[in-house]
Design a protein around this motif. Structure first.
Motif, PDB file in Angstrom:
ATOM      1  N   VAL A  96       0.859  -1.185   0.000  1.00  0.00           N
ATOM      2  CA  VAL A  96       0.000   0.000   0.000  1.00  0.00           C
ATOM      3  C   VAL A  96       0.895   1.235   0.000  1.00  0.00           C
ATOM      4  CG1 VAL A  96      -1.976  -1.068   1.164  1.00  0.00           C
ATOM      5  CG2 VAL A  96      -0.179  -0.004   2.533  1.00  0.00           C
ATOM      6  N   GLU A  97       0.316   2.353  -0.390  1.00  0.00           N
ATOM      7  CA  GLU A  97       1.014   3.636  -0.349  1.00  0.00           C
ATOM      8  C   GLU A  97       0.647   4.326   0.952  1.00  0.00           C
ATOM      9  OE1 GLU A  97       0.672   7.845  -2.730  1.00  0.00           O
ATOM     10  OE2 GLU A  97       0.389   5.996  -3.887  1.00  0.00           O
ATOM     11  N   VAL A  98       1.656   4.767   1.686  1.00  0.00           N
ATOM     12  CA  VAL A  98       1.425   5.404   2.979  1.00  0.00           C
ATOM     13  C   VAL A  98       1.973   6.829   2.928  1.00  0.00           C
ATOM     14  CG1 VAL A  98       1.841   5.275   5.459  1.00  0.00           C
ATOM     15  CG2 VAL A  98       1.646   3.179   4.129  1.00  0.00           C
ATOM     16  N   GLY A  99       1.069   7.789   3.043  1.00  0.00           N
ATOM     17  CA  GLY A  99       1.490   9.176   3.138  1.00  0.00           C
ATOM     18  C   GLY A  99       2.218   9.735   1.933  1.00  0.00           C
ATOM     19  N   GLY A 100       1.876   9.323   0.744  1.00  0.00           N
ATOM     20  CA  GLY A 100       2.495   9.911  -0.436  1.00  0.00           C
ATOM     21  C   GLY A 100       3.351   8.955  -1.223  1.00  0.00           C
ATOM     22  N   ARG A 101       4.651   8.944  -0.962  1.00  0.00           N
ATOM     23  CA  ARG A 101       5.568   8.189  -1.813  1.00  0.00           C
ATOM     24  C   ARG A 101       6.107   6.914  -1.177  1.00  0.00           C
ATOM     25  NH1 ARG A 101       9.918  12.368  -3.786  1.00  0.00           N
ATOM     26  NH2 ARG A 101      11.025  10.561  -3.079  1.00  0.00           N
ATOM     27  N   VAL A 102       5.697   6.572   0.006  1.00  0.00           N
ATOM     28  CA  VAL A 102       6.246   5.410   0.703  1.00  0.00           C
ATOM     29  C   VAL A 102       5.356   4.191   0.468  1.00  0.00           C
ATOM     30  CG1 VAL A 102       6.848   4.477   2.966  1.00  0.00           C
ATOM     31  CG2 VAL A 102       7.256   6.884   2.480  1.00  0.00           C
ATOM     32  N   LEU A 103       5.967   3.081   0.042  1.00  0.00           N
ATOM     33  CA  LEU A 103       5.246   1.817  -0.089  1.00  0.00           C
ATOM     34  C   LEU A 103       5.549   0.954   1.132  1.00  0.00           C
ATOM     35  CD1 LEU A 103       5.817   0.932  -3.857  1.00  0.00           C
ATOM     36  CD2 LEU A 103       3.833   2.004  -2.799  1.00  0.00           C
ATOM     37  N   ALA A 104       4.528   0.270   1.634  1.00  0.00           N
ATOM     38  CA  ALA A 104       4.699  -0.565   2.826  1.00  0.00           C
ATOM     39  C   ALA A 104       3.826  -1.805   2.695  1.00  0.00           C
ATOM     40  CB  ALA A 104       4.294   0.216   4.078  1.00  0.00           C
ATOM     41  N   ALA A 105       4.219  -2.861   3.402  1.00  0.00           N
ATOM     42  CA  ALA A 105       3.421  -4.084   3.460  1.00  0.00           C
ATOM     43  C   ALA A 105       2.293  -3.863   4.468  1.00  0.00           C
ATOM     44  CB  ALA A 105       4.286  -5.268   3.863  1.00  0.00           C
ATOM     45  N   GLY A 114      -3.881   9.390  11.859  1.00  0.00           N
ATOM     46  CA  GLY A 114      -3.834  10.281  10.713  1.00  0.00           C
ATOM     47  C   GLY A 114      -3.237   9.710   9.437  1.00  0.00           C
ATOM     48  N   LEU A 115      -2.901   8.416   9.409  1.00  0.00           N
ATOM     49  CA  LEU A 115      -2.346   7.833   8.182  1.00  0.00           C
ATOM     50  C   LEU A 115      -3.328   7.983   7.032  1.00  0.00           C
ATOM     51  CD1 LEU A 115      -0.622   4.402   8.990  1.00  0.00           C
ATOM     52  CD2 LEU A 115       0.451   6.516   8.254  1.00  0.00           C
ATOM     53  N   ASP A 116      -2.789   8.274   5.852  1.00  0.00           N
ATOM     54  CA  ASP A 116      -3.593   8.309   4.631  1.00  0.00           C
ATOM     55  C   ASP A 116      -3.061   7.200   3.739  1.00  0.00           C
ATOM     56  OD1 ASP A 116      -5.327   8.968   2.617  1.00  0.00           O
ATOM     57  OD2 ASP A 116      -4.227  10.749   1.984  1.00  0.00           O
ATOM     58  N   VAL A 117      -3.798   6.092   3.670  1.00  0.00           N
ATOM     59  CA  VAL A 117      -3.353   4.884   2.976  1.00  0.00           C
ATOM     60  C   VAL A 117      -4.103   4.752   1.656  1.00  0.00           C
ATOM     61  CG1 VAL A 117      -3.201   2.370   3.141  1.00  0.00           C
ATOM     62  CG2 VAL A 117      -2.903   3.773   5.194  1.00  0.00           C
ATOM     63  N   LYS A 118      -3.354   4.403   0.612  1.00  0.00           N
ATOM     64  CA  LYS A 118      -3.966   4.146  -0.686  1.00  0.00           C
ATOM     65  C   LYS A 118      -3.588   2.737  -1.127  1.00  0.00           C
ATOM     66  CE  LYS A 118      -4.020   8.966  -2.211  1.00  0.00           C
ATOM     67  NZ  LYS A 118      -4.753   9.346  -1.094  1.00  0.00           N
ATOM     68  N   THR A 119      -4.564   2.018  -1.640  1.00  0.00           N
ATOM     69  CA  THR A 119      -4.334   0.647  -2.100  1.00  0.00           C
ATOM     70  C   THR A 119      -4.231   0.640  -3.630  1.00  0.00           C
ATOM     71  OG1 THR A 119      -6.668   0.093  -2.391  1.00  0.00           O
ATOM     72  CG2 THR A 119      -5.737  -0.198  -0.166  1.00  0.00           C
ATOM     73  N   HIS A 120      -4.180  -0.547  -4.193  1.00  0.00           N
ATOM     74  CA  HIS A 120      -4.124  -0.689  -5.651  1.00  0.00           C
ATOM     75  C   HIS A 120      -5.393  -0.162  -6.324  1.00  0.00           C
ATOM     76  CE1 HIS A 120      -6.293  -4.254  -4.376  1.00  0.00           C
ATOM     77  NE2 HIS A 120      -6.724  -4.399  -5.616  1.00  0.00           N
ATOM     78  N   HIS A 121      -6.445   0.026  -5.564  1.00  0.00           N
ATOM     79  CA  HIS A 121      -7.691   0.558  -6.112  1.00  0.00           C
ATOM     80  C   HIS A 121      -7.568   2.040  -6.470  1.00  0.00           C
ATOM     81  CE1 HIS A 121      -9.827  -3.087  -4.978  1.00  0.00           C
ATOM     82  NE2 HIS A 121      -9.377  -2.955  -3.740  1.00  0.00           N
ATOM     83  N   THR A 122      -6.754   2.786  -5.713  1.00  0.00           N
ATOM     84  CA  THR A 122      -6.695   4.242  -5.885  1.00  0.00           C
ATOM     85  C   THR A 122      -5.306   4.781  -6.198  1.00  0.00           C
ATOM     86  OG1 THR A 122      -6.438   4.562  -3.501  1.00  0.00           O
ATOM     87  CG2 THR A 122      -8.689   4.635  -4.370  1.00  0.00           C
ATOM     88  N   SER A 123      -4.271   3.983  -6.133  1.00  0.00           N
ATOM     89  CA  SER A 123      -2.913   4.460  -6.372  1.00  0.00           C
ATOM     90  C   SER A 123      -2.287   3.755  -7.575  1.00  0.00           C
ATOM     91  CB  SER A 123      -2.038   4.216  -5.129  1.00  0.00           C
ATOM     92  OG  SER A 123      -0.672   4.439  -5.435  1.00  0.00           O
ATOM     93  N   PRO A 124      -1.982   4.507  -8.639  1.00  0.00           N
ATOM     94  CA  PRO A 124      -1.307   3.908  -9.791  1.00  0.00           C
ATOM     95  C   PRO A 124       0.057   3.308  -9.417  1.00  0.00           C
ATOM     96  CG  PRO A 124      -2.144   6.098 -10.342  1.00  0.00           C
ATOM     97  CD  PRO A 124      -2.320   5.914  -8.875  1.00  0.00           C
ATOM     98  N   MET A 125       0.756   3.930  -8.464  1.00  0.00           N
ATOM     99  CA  MET A 125       2.063   3.422  -8.038  1.00  0.00           C
ATOM    100  C   MET A 125       1.921   2.039  -7.389  1.00  0.00           C
ATOM    101  SD  MET A 125       5.010   5.269  -5.708  1.00  0.00           S
ATOM    102  CE  MET A 125       3.971   5.584  -4.307  1.00  0.00           C
ATOM    103  N   VAL A 126       0.912   1.855  -6.552  1.00  0.00           N
ATOM    104  CA  VAL A 126       0.682   0.564  -5.902  1.00  0.00           C
ATOM    105  C   VAL A 126       0.233  -0.464  -6.935  1.00  0.00           C
ATOM    106  CG1 VAL A 126      -0.721  -0.681  -4.209  1.00  0.00           C
ATOM    107  CG2 VAL A 126       0.185   1.569  -3.651  1.00  0.00           C
ATOM    108  N   LYS A 127      -0.647  -0.056  -7.840  1.00  0.00           N
ATOM    109  CA  LYS A 127      -1.132  -0.976  -8.877  1.00  0.00           C
ATOM    110  C   LYS A 127       0.036  -1.493  -9.716  1.00  0.00           C
ATOM    111  CE  LYS A 127      -4.918  -1.484 -12.058  1.00  0.00           C
ATOM    112  NZ  LYS A 127      -6.202  -0.923 -12.415  1.00  0.00           N
ATOM    113  N   LYS A 128       0.966  -0.608 -10.064  1.00  0.00           N
ATOM    114  CA  LYS A 128       2.136  -1.014 -10.848  1.00  0.00           C
ATOM    115  C   LYS A 128       3.036  -1.948 -10.031  1.00  0.00           C
ATOM    116  CE  LYS A 128       6.011   0.756 -13.495  1.00  0.00           C
ATOM    117  NZ  LYS A 128       6.709   1.936 -13.987  1.00  0.00           N
ATOM    118  N   ALA A 129       3.267  -1.618  -8.758  1.00  0.00           N
ATOM    119  CA  ALA A 129       4.131  -2.442  -7.904  1.00  0.00           C
ATOM    120  C   ALA A 129       3.552  -3.847  -7.724  1.00  0.00           C
ATOM    121  CB  ALA A 129       4.323  -1.774  -6.541  1.00  0.00           C
ATOM    122  N   VAL A 130       2.255  -3.940  -7.472  1.00  0.00           N
ATOM    123  CA  VAL A 130       1.615  -5.249  -7.299  1.00  0.00           C
ATOM    124  C   VAL A 130       1.649  -6.027  -8.611  1.00  0.00           C
ATOM    125  CG1 VAL A 130      -0.569  -6.421  -6.770  1.00  0.00           C
ATOM    126  CG2 VAL A 130       0.207  -4.525  -5.337  1.00  0.00           C
ATOM    127  N   GLY A 131       1.484  -5.335  -9.727  1.00  0.00           N
ATOM    128  CA  GLY A 131       1.569  -5.992 -11.033  1.00  0.00           C
ATOM    129  C   GLY A 131       2.948  -6.584 -11.285  1.00  0.00           C
TER     130      GLY A 131
END
Length: 140
Positions: A96-105, A114-131
């Motif tokens: 997942v993307e945590v707070g902008g540019r950081v990827l984490a398990a 206050g964490l703002d987490v984005k998954t492969h559903h909303t983050s192109p960076m995460v979608k590419k990494a999971v792919g």
């Protein structure tokens, strides 16, 4: 000889009296945190009480982003994660993307206020990494 063992304190959790190290008791009794996963706000405890299946000893298990995603009903893919085991975070499918540019398990990273987490559903960076991870796993 210096005794570096931490003070043991009794704590009432889930209707049970459990003796824990003071730092663990404080973690379990700390107020819940609020974070966002794909824009969905969720409130989670910092930790929950778990039982070691080998020893039967109670211990605090930090609440993970993966657990918060389940609570928010946001699907996060996993391969190596099992609820009854300590997270290994080896497959990285739950990235997942945590707070902008950081990827984490998600299965390993603890929730924070206050964490703002984005998954492969909303983050192109995460979608590419999971792919890419999927391709690497299938190539083996």
């Amino acid at each position: 000889m210096i005794n570096i063992a931490e003070e043991i304190v009794p704590v009432v959790l889930e209707g049970q009296v459990v003796e824990l190290e003071k730092s663990a008791a404080e973690l379990l009794q700390s107020p819940p945190v609020t974070l966002k996963i794909d824009g969905i706000e969720v409130r989670m405890p910092r930790a929950t009480l778990a039982t070691d299946p080998n020893t039967g000893k109670k211990f605090p298990r930090p609440t993970t982003i993966y657990a918060a995603a389940i609570e928010a009903k946001v699907a996060v893919p996993v391969l190596c994660h099992r609820d009854h085991m300590t997270p290994a975070a080896v497959c990285r499918m739950c990235t997942v993307e945590v707070g902008g540019r950081v990827l984490a398990a998600a299965c390993h990273r603890a929730v924070e206020q206050g964490l703002d987490v984005k998954t492969h559903h909303t983050s192109p960076m995460v979608k590419k990494a999971v792919g890419i991870l999927t391709e690497l796993l299938l190539a083996a």
